[in-house]
Design a protein around this motif. Structure first.
Motif, PDB file in Angstrom:
ATOM      1  N   GLN B  58     -52.071  16.234  27.713  1.00 19.53           N
ATOM      2  CA  GLN B  58     -53.153  15.637  28.490  1.00 19.53           C
ATOM      3  C   GLN B  58     -52.628  15.203  29.856  1.00 19.53           C
ATOM      4  OE1 GLN B  58     -54.334  12.888  25.308  1.00 19.53           O
ATOM      5  NE2 GLN B  58     -56.403  13.539  25.770  1.00 19.53           N
ATOM      6  N   PRO B  59     -53.536  14.959  30.805  1.00 19.93           N
ATOM      7  CA  PRO B  59     -53.063  14.464  32.096  1.00 19.93           C
ATOM      8  C   PRO B  59     -52.261  13.170  31.921  1.00 19.93           C
ATOM      9  CG  PRO B  59     -55.367  15.050  32.244  1.00 19.93           C
ATOM     10  CD  PRO B  59     -54.979  15.201  30.820  1.00 19.93           C
ATOM     11  N   THR B  60     -51.295  12.981  32.797  1.00 24.55           N
ATOM     12  CA  THR B  60     -50.366  11.832  32.813  1.00 24.55           C
ATOM     13  C   THR B  60     -49.547  11.720  31.528  1.00 24.55           C
ATOM     14  OG1 THR B  60     -51.877  10.152  31.933  1.00 24.55           O
ATOM     15  CG2 THR B  60     -51.901  10.476  34.308  1.00 24.55           C
ATOM     16  N   ILE B 195     -52.777  22.465  30.288  1.00 23.68           N
ATOM     17  CA  ILE B 195     -53.355  21.171  29.930  1.00 23.68           C
ATOM     18  C   ILE B 195     -54.160  21.274  28.645  1.00 23.68           C
ATOM     19  CG2 ILE B 195     -53.452  20.182  32.228  1.00 23.68           C
ATOM     20  CD1 ILE B 195     -56.438  20.917  32.246  1.00 23.68           C
ATOM     21  N   HIS B 241     -50.038   3.419  27.003  1.00 23.67           N
ATOM     22  CA  HIS B 241     -50.592   3.706  28.320  1.00 23.67           C
ATOM     23  C   HIS B 241     -52.116   3.634  28.296  1.00 23.67           C
ATOM     24  CE1 HIS B 241     -50.989   5.662  32.126  1.00 23.67           C
ATOM     25  NE2 HIS B 241     -51.707   6.609  31.597  1.00 23.67           N
TER      26      HIS B 241
END
Lengths: 273, 275
Positions: B58-60, B195, B241
């Motif tokens: 996933q992003p980040t 992604i 996060h």
């Protein structure tokens, strides 16, 4: 044989050290971002209504014009508005205080040069070019227009789109939405790369299903959008203190995710301490 | 015009005995360690020449960070060259320099390592195909081994998402062909960043169960799934996060309730009632 690709990472590092970032006037945020909003990267501000997204845009439009002689960028700004949030009165207010501060600095400095560049309120307001776009076609047209103009006007150092999500979210076809968004973002990225300018977007929040059938807030436009943008800063009010705001650096190149407090004063964005 | 004769004349299709292939693999160093210990363990030693490896997440979830450190580690080895294909301006010289400084390298070594990472900023699939073609033409057997890191492929492919006709899948298929050609003919290993997205068909939220929407899979479609020989999933082990972000967002909601402005929770409660 790898020399088919001309640039090395060293070239990129040298280029980066020459660049001047746009300061935000919130000291902690500036340090975390490596001096301010970096050129060449798409930075997104994201948050619920009233969290200071547009205020940040106004502040950056003024800050980008701080003359080079005192360490600013000395450029001009383009403000692409999609939800009628631009208030010239507020920009004037921020510009007045910024200009006054600049004059004070010059009075106090020992070596006042005669070739002191002008930093008046009129000049600041004149350096912001405003486009109003009602839908995605107009947004696309505005970006193309700006792209064509940049060849002649190289002093444009900031492009603001406030907000990116309202013209994109109207599309009901999911794949079309991603395609249009990616084309816009790629165009912006190419411009940022070629002319060394900073791109700032704002985005809203939406809800998303998560663990235990609960709904969570998350930035709009989905994960594919998050993937493409370079930096993202989430903004919100600090519930514990009145008139205090928080910025959360979700995706920033030079910093791990941290919270940074800030205030919105008459003169614009300032650090909370 | 393509005739049987011209095809036979111009294209060399010949066989190689399996024994010869086996000997070749023994003679040449076939595995390039990534330098990240756990990843090397997962990959049985590192990136294998002649193979395509994928990192998805996933992003980040630190995909770019991982691929950057692999690029740096590979570049600090001798006789291996690196090309970093940057499709979204993700590579930052300052980040690499900080990475190398934290390892206490001298400034000279840092500059040398930085110089060994070649960066191609590419913003369309056509340009990527062009790059593969050029590499294929220019590379010879005497060249050093090459590691190509593509960060990221979907960032180029989404430009054609949902288009009429093939949705750019023909371009994806062509770049896959070029990749395979490059990898099979020369001493090349490829690492691709991908992604993870929710399924592509979007239906109104009310009709959908939350679990259904959380069904996530690597993007780029079915055809791509057959291409990489290994797919690594990059993920936060403890979801601290996301949790901190959601807490933050929820704090913002309470802040709004106090001020009796537009409240997210009330609209969410309404959604609950409709169930």
């Amino acid at each position: 044989m790898a020399d088919i690709v001309g640039t090395t990472a060293l070239d990129i590092l040298i280029e980066e050290t020459k660049q001047r970032p746009i300061i935000t006037l919130c000291r902690k945020l500036d340090t975390a971002l490596g001096g301010g909003i970096a050129p060449g990267i798409i930075t997104e501000f994201c948050g619920p209504p009233g969290s200071g997204k547009t205020q940040f845009c106004f502040q950056l439009c003024v800050n980008v014009q701080i003359p080079r002689s005192i360490g600013g960028v000395g450029g001009k700004a383009i403000f692409i508005d999609t939800n009628q949030d631009f208030t010239p009165y507020r920009v004037k207010e921020i510009a007045e205080i910024c200009s006054k501060r600049y004059e004070d600095v010059f009075k106090n400095s020992p070596q006042t040069s005669s070739a002191e560049p002008e930093f008046s309120v009129e000049k600041i307001l004149d350096g912001i070019r405003y486009y109003y776009c009602n839908d995605r076609y107009e947004l696309w047209a505005a970006i193309q227009l700006v792209k064509a103009r940049l060849k002649e006007e190289k002093d444009i150092k900031l492009i603001v789109i406030d907000s990116i999500c309202s013209p994109i979210r109207v599309m009901d076809d999911y794949s079309e939405r991603i395609r249009v968004l990616y084309r816009i973002l790629t165009d912006l990225q190419i411009m940022a790369d070629e002319y060394n300018l900073a791109v700032v977007l704002t985005n809203n929040l939406t809800s998303k299903p998560g663990e235990n059938n609960q709904w969570y807030l998350c930035p709009a436009l989905g994960d594919t959008h998050t993937h493409k943008i370079g930096q993202r800063i989430l903004l919100g009010r600090n519930p514990k203190e009145k008139d205090h705001y928080v910025a959360y650096l979700e995706k920033v190149k030079l910093s791990p995710p941290v919270y940074i407090g800030f205030k919105i004063t008459d003169g614009g964005i300032r650090g909370a301490d | 015009m393509l005739t049987k004769k011209s095809v036979l004349k111009n294209r060399e299709v010949s066989y190689v005995s399996a024994y010869k292939l086996y000997q070749q693999t023994i003679q040449r160093p076939q595995i390039i360690p990534t330098g990240v210990k756990r990843i090397d363990e997962l990959l049985d030693g590192g990136l294998q020449i002649g193979r395509i490896v994928e990192i998805c997440g996933q992003p980040t979830s630190a995909k770019s960070q991982l691929s950057l450190s692999i690029a740096v580690n590979v570049a600090s080895r001798k006789n291996i060259e690196t090309i970093y294909v940057d499709t979204k301006h993700d590579l930052s010289g300052v980040v690499i320099r900080n990475m190398l400084r934290s390892r206490r390298y001298t400034e000279n070594v840092i500059a040398e390592t930085l110089q060994k990472i070649r960066v191609a900023r590419i913003y369309s699939v056509e340009k990527l195909i062009e790059l593969f073609e050029n590499l294929d033409k220019r590379m010879t057997d005497k060249d050093n081994s090459l590691v190509i890191i593509i960060d990221s492929l979907p960032s180029l492919m989404y430009l054609h998402h949902g288009e009429a006709k093939f949705e750019g899948l023909n371009l994806l298929a062509e770049s896959v062909l070029r990749m395979r050609k490059l990898v099979s003919r020369h001493q090349v290993a490829i690492l691709v960043v991908n992604i993870i997205t929710c399924g592509r068909k979007w239906t109104p939220v009310e009709k959908k169960k939350p679990e259904e929407m959380r069904l996530q899979k690597p993007s780029l479609g079915k055809h791509w799934q057959t291409v990489p020989c290994v797919r690594l999933l990059s993920k936060w082990i403890i979801d601290s996060h996301a949790v901190s972000f959601y807490n933050f967002a929820n704090q913002m909601i309470t802040g709004f309730e106090e001020r009796k402005k537009l409240s997210y929770t009330s609209s969410l409660r309404m959604a609950d009632k409709s169930k």
